[in-house]
Scaffold this active site. Structure first.
Site, PDB file in Angstrom:
ATOM      1  N   HIS A   1      45.617  39.515  23.818  1.00  0.00           N
ATOM      2  CA  HIS A   1      46.209  38.447  24.626  1.00  0.00           C
ATOM      3  C   HIS A   1      45.118  38.025  25.597  1.00  0.00           C
ATOM      4  O   HIS A   1      43.948  38.172  25.301  1.00  0.00           O
ATOM      5  CB  HIS A   1      47.502  38.892  25.282  1.00  0.00           C
ATOM      6  CG  HIS A   1      47.372  40.023  26.238  1.00  0.00           C
ATOM      7  ND1 HIS A   1      47.523  41.330  25.858  1.00  0.00           N
ATOM      8  CD2 HIS A   1      47.102  40.029  27.552  1.00  0.00           C
ATOM      9  CE1 HIS A   1      47.361  42.093  26.927  1.00  0.00           C
ATOM     10  NE2 HIS A   1      47.095  41.344  27.963  1.00  0.00           N
TER      11      HIS A   1
ATOM     12  N   ARG B   1      42.701  43.814  36.047  1.00  0.00           N
ATOM     13  CA  ARG B   1      41.617  43.423  35.141  1.00  0.00           C
ATOM     14  C   ARG B   1      42.045  42.354  34.151  1.00  0.00           C
ATOM     15  O   ARG B   1      41.226  41.661  33.575  1.00  0.00           O
ATOM     16  CB  ARG B   1      41.131  44.653  34.380  1.00  0.00           C
ATOM     17  CG  ARG B   1      40.535  45.659  35.343  1.00  0.00           C
ATOM     18  CD  ARG B   1      39.540  46.540  34.673  1.00  0.00           C
ATOM     19  NE  ARG B   1      38.406  46.695  35.551  1.00  0.00           N
ATOM     20  CZ  ARG B   1      37.459  47.595  35.388  1.00  0.00           C
ATOM     21  NH1 ARG B   1      37.515  48.423  34.379  1.00  0.00           N
ATOM     22  NH2 ARG B   1      36.465  47.666  36.227  1.00  0.00           N
ATOM     23  N   ASP B   2      43.325  42.270  33.928  1.00  0.00           N
ATOM     24  CA  ASP B   2      43.840  41.307  32.975  1.00  0.00           C
ATOM     25  C   ASP B   2      44.174  40.021  33.728  1.00  0.00           C
ATOM     26  O   ASP B   2      45.008  40.023  34.624  1.00  0.00           O
ATOM     27  CB  ASP B   2      45.100  41.897  32.343  1.00  0.00           C
ATOM     28  CG  ASP B   2      45.725  40.993  31.305  1.00  0.00           C
ATOM     29  OD1 ASP B   2      45.166  39.924  31.034  1.00  0.00           O
ATOM     30  OD2 ASP B   2      46.779  41.374  30.779  1.00  0.00           O
ATOM     31  N   VAL B   3      43.508  38.925  33.370  1.00  0.00           N
ATOM     32  CA  VAL B   3      43.758  37.675  34.097  1.00  0.00           C
ATOM     33  C   VAL B   3      44.769  36.770  33.371  1.00  0.00           C
ATOM     34  O   VAL B   3      44.963  35.628  33.767  1.00  0.00           O
ATOM     35  CB  VAL B   3      42.457  36.875  34.350  1.00  0.00           C
ATOM     36  CG1 VAL B   3      41.514  37.670  35.225  1.00  0.00           C
ATOM     37  CG2 VAL B   3      41.780  36.489  33.045  1.00  0.00           C
ATOM     38  N   SER B   4      45.427  37.281  32.343  1.00  0.00           N
ATOM     39  CA  SER B   4      46.320  36.403  31.573  1.00  0.00           C
ATOM     40  C   SER B   4      47.477  35.864  32.411  1.00  0.00           C
ATOM     41  O   SER B   4      48.090  34.865  32.049  1.00  0.00           O
ATOM     42  CB  SER B   4      46.838  37.114  30.328  1.00  0.00           C
ATOM     43  OG  SER B   4      47.479  38.304  30.658  1.00  0.00           O
TER      44      SER B   4
END
Ligand SMILES: [Zn+2]
Lengths: 463, 247
Positions: free
Chosen positions: B198, A369-372
């Site tokens: 972030h 879910r985190d696209v960083s």
């Protein structure tokens, strides 16, 4: 004799598989397992006991699907009957579905070997249920941390899984990955009874001298000092040592030398006195090939046989597929984390300039879910030598992707709609040229479904 | 003054997870696009050379193990320099683990208090369940940000509580923020910004980036074309606030 409850589970599971295939819900990769496990929670363990030869598990963040398929192919050529889970169906329900597909209606298993790719976080339960004869641990790149917390936890989970391996089983470990190596070292120190087979690449000519930004195991797992890398092959995999002398790359039992890369068309190298090659491009596939070769070695297969068999592997085996359409060549590739993405970009850079790219980024659970992580991909490579001509960003998080490209001094067009994005790509690629489609997991499934619907690709459960 | 921007990247090798590099790239590019010469000083373990020239510090998050590794160095080598930098008005952006370490202490599950360097009046307590997911906050009105919202992604188990010496970076509209209880997210004191966001934070929040840059350089900045930045910002903001996310 099959116990009645298991029999009921098998029947219900198989029926669910047929039904889901009929209504077009994909390949029935997890539903049968889910249904059967509700009736008999031990379905997987009970059926796995019936495998005549045993099973092999493959885990690690990148490359497990390709490695699993290569191992299946090695075993099938013996000949032997193999059950294997489908790409991405790497949780217990996926494993159960796989063995159900190989079971008759009486619960008899028509298979000798089980080959299972296993989600890193579920290795302990997979080992407990399947009692494998070998487990391959490839690499541990930063991947989907939002699902599992942190990489360190993951390494400990894998260690716990390997610790529970049955007597005589082999842990087949990638010596070039510092985190995988630490797992092996610790196991050796703690149990002493485990057989470990180390594999790695040894050819400075294909290495880069510096770690890419994405590398996430740059520090010594023992003392925290920055590791010195003599060679870097893929991501943080390479030849490393701690300056304090407390940690270094393990000696390889199987070492690949004289590596030749032929773009996206193939890779070959020398190992155990034979030449091994396959129609799988990219240095990362050297690891997959070598991992499969090492697993085969652990299971007693002969080097000459394996070399011959691997040479026949079809190109569409990897997580890359190629197809022709209206005189244009297209390559579809899974790119789900910085290490994998950078490898593909490096490969594109080797191919030279004037390329056309469609990039798809989703943030569903299976993608992470985190696209960083896209900020750790070296898209700057596309601004250099290989001068991408077309860049189209698509998928749920297309804007994030386009923004990432902007800060790499690249200009992309954005279309959240896959269908239109695909049309744009077709328009952009001139006759005789090649387009690349790089996608995260669910974006890849979406693109593939579209391509199947348009009649350019066959559905995956029939290939 | 002002023709050059020096970014001090604290523990770039160890505290660099969740795309922290995106924050650095955004600071670099947005300064360059305004004709500034940019220098990045990587301040790893033991390093402090040139630290007095830094205009803006970035301190990212790390895995627990790596956080342990920088801990002694932060207290022994860096703390005094960072306190001096704060005195002379340097800007700080600290995310996640870095944010916690700028506070008074981190209290472990066993009740042990590991001191931070105390530049921000916040304290952090180990929590149970990890807070993971997209976040949208309404930034503190005193910051004067336009648009008001900030977007990002959080992934932390620590619960941070604010003292009187700081204001929150904003109020949570979606997600957990500092502790999931009082609706606050992040902390601001002077030119020091701490946050759990972030994602990466700065690329999709160009208004915050420019605020930090202008504080660091102590001058106004000419506007840039932020249409793509704001398109990305609005896309995730709208999805999260409308609750239309699908699995
Ligand atoms: Zn060491």
């Amino acid at each position: 004799m099959t116990p009645p409850r298991l029999l009921a589970a098998v029947l219900a599971g198989k029926a669910a598989g047929t039904a889901s295939r009929l209504v077009g819900q994909g390949g029935g990769t997890t539903l049968p397992g889910l249904i059967a496990s509700r009736i008999e929670p031990r379905t997987l363990a009970l059926l796995a006991e019936r495998l005549t030869a045993g099973s092999v598990l493959i885990t690690g963040t990148n490359g497990k699907t390709t490695t699993s398929r290569l191992i299946s192919s090695l075993l099938q050529g013996l000949p032997a009957r193999v059950v294997a889970n489908r790409a991405g169906a790497n949780l217990v329900t996926g494993h159960t579905s796989a063995v159900l597909a190989g079971a008759g209606l009486t619960g008899r298993l028509r298979a000798d070997w089980g080959v299972f790719e296993v989600d890193e976080a579920t290795l302990p339960s997979a080992v407990a249920e399947l009692k494998p004869r070998a487990v391959v641990v490839g690499n541990l790149f930063r991947d989907q941390l939002d699902r599992y917390g942190e990489l360190e936890m993951l390494a400990l989970t894998i260690e716990r899984g390997l610790e529970a391996l049955p007597e005589g089983a082999t842990a087949v470990l990638n010596a070039d990955d510092p985190r995988t190596a630490e797992i092996g070292y610790r196991l050796g120190e703690r149990t002493g009874r485990l057989k470990v087979l180390w594999y790695g690449l040894d050819d400075p000519s294909v290495a880069i001298s510096e770690l890419p930004h994405a590398a996430d195991a740059r520090t010594c797992p023992r003392c925290g000092s920055r590791l010195d890398f003599q060679q870097v092959y893929v991501g943080h995999d390479g030849d490393y040592a701690c300056p304090t002398g407390d940690f270094r790359r393990p000696e390889r039992d199987l070492s690949a030398t004289s590596i030749q890369l032929n773009g996206l068309d193939g890779v070959r190298f020398t190992v155990a006195g034979v030449q091994v090659g396959a129609a799988l491009g990219g240095l990362y596939n050297a690891y997959n090939l070598l991992g499969a070769f090492a697993a085969g070695t652990a299971l007693g297969l002969k080097p000459g046989y394996m070399a011959e068999r691997l040479a026949q592997v079809p190109a569409a085996f990897g997580r890359q597929e190629r197809f022709l359409h209206q005189g244009r060549r297209f390559t579809l590739m899974l790119a789900k984390n910085p290490a994998g993405f950078n490898e593909i970009l490096r490969e594109a850079e080797r191919l030279g300039g004037g390329r056309h790219f469609l990039l798809g980024l989703n943030d569903r659970i299976a993608d992470g879910r985190d696209v960083s992580w896209i900020w750790d991909v070296d898209f700057e490579l596309l601004a250099g030598e290989c001068a991408a001509e077309t860049l189209i960003a698509t998928g749920v998080r297309a804007y994030d992707l386009a923004l990432r490209l902007k800060y790499a001094s690249l200009k992309a067009t954005v279309d959240v709609d896959l269908n239109r994005a695909l049309d744009q790509l077709l328009e952009a690629v001139p006759a005789g040229a090649e387009g690349f489609i790089l996608c995260t997991y669910t974006a890849m499934l979406d693109v593939r479904a579209l391509l199947v619907r348009r009649g350019w690709l066959r559905p995956y459960w029939r290939t | 003054m002002g023709h050059r921007l020096t970014i001090g990247w604290l523990y770039s090798d160890l505290m660099n997870i969740y795309g922290d590099r995106g924050n650095i790239q955004t600071l670099i590019q947005r300064a360059r696009w305004r004709g500034l010469e940019v220098r990045v000083l990587e301040l790893g373990k033991g390093a402090s050379e040139g630290i007095e020239t830094v205009d803006v510090f970035f301190f990212g998050g790390g895995q627990d193990k790596e956080q342990e590794l920088v801990y002694d160095d932060l207290l022994e080598t860096k703390a005094i320099h960072l306190a001096n930098a704060m005195q002379r008005g340097a800007a700080f952006l600290a995310v996640c683990g870095g944010y916690q370490l700028l506070g008074h202490y981190y209290q472990t599950a066993q009740g042990e208090r590991l001191p931070g360097i105390g530049l921000l009046d916040v304290r952090t307590v180990a929590g149970g369940k990890r807070c993971i997911g997209d976040v949208v906050i309404e930034s503190d009105a005193e910051l004067g940000l336009q648009p008001r919202t900030l977007v990002g992604f959080e992934n932390h188990s620590g619960r941070t509580y604010l003292g009187d010496g700081v204001r929150p970076l904003g109020r949570v509209r979606r997600g957990n923020g500092n502790n999931g209880e009082d609706g606050s997210e992040g902390a601001v004191s002077g030119n020091i910004f701490g946050t759990y966001l972030h994602g990466s934070l700065l690329p999709k929040n160009p208004h915050l980036t420019d605020l930090i840059l202008s504080r660091a350089l102590n001058r106004e900045l000419e506007p840039l074309d932020d249409s793509l930045e704001l398109a990305a910002h609005n896309w995730i903001k709208d999805r999260e606030l409308s609750g239309s996310r699908r699995a």
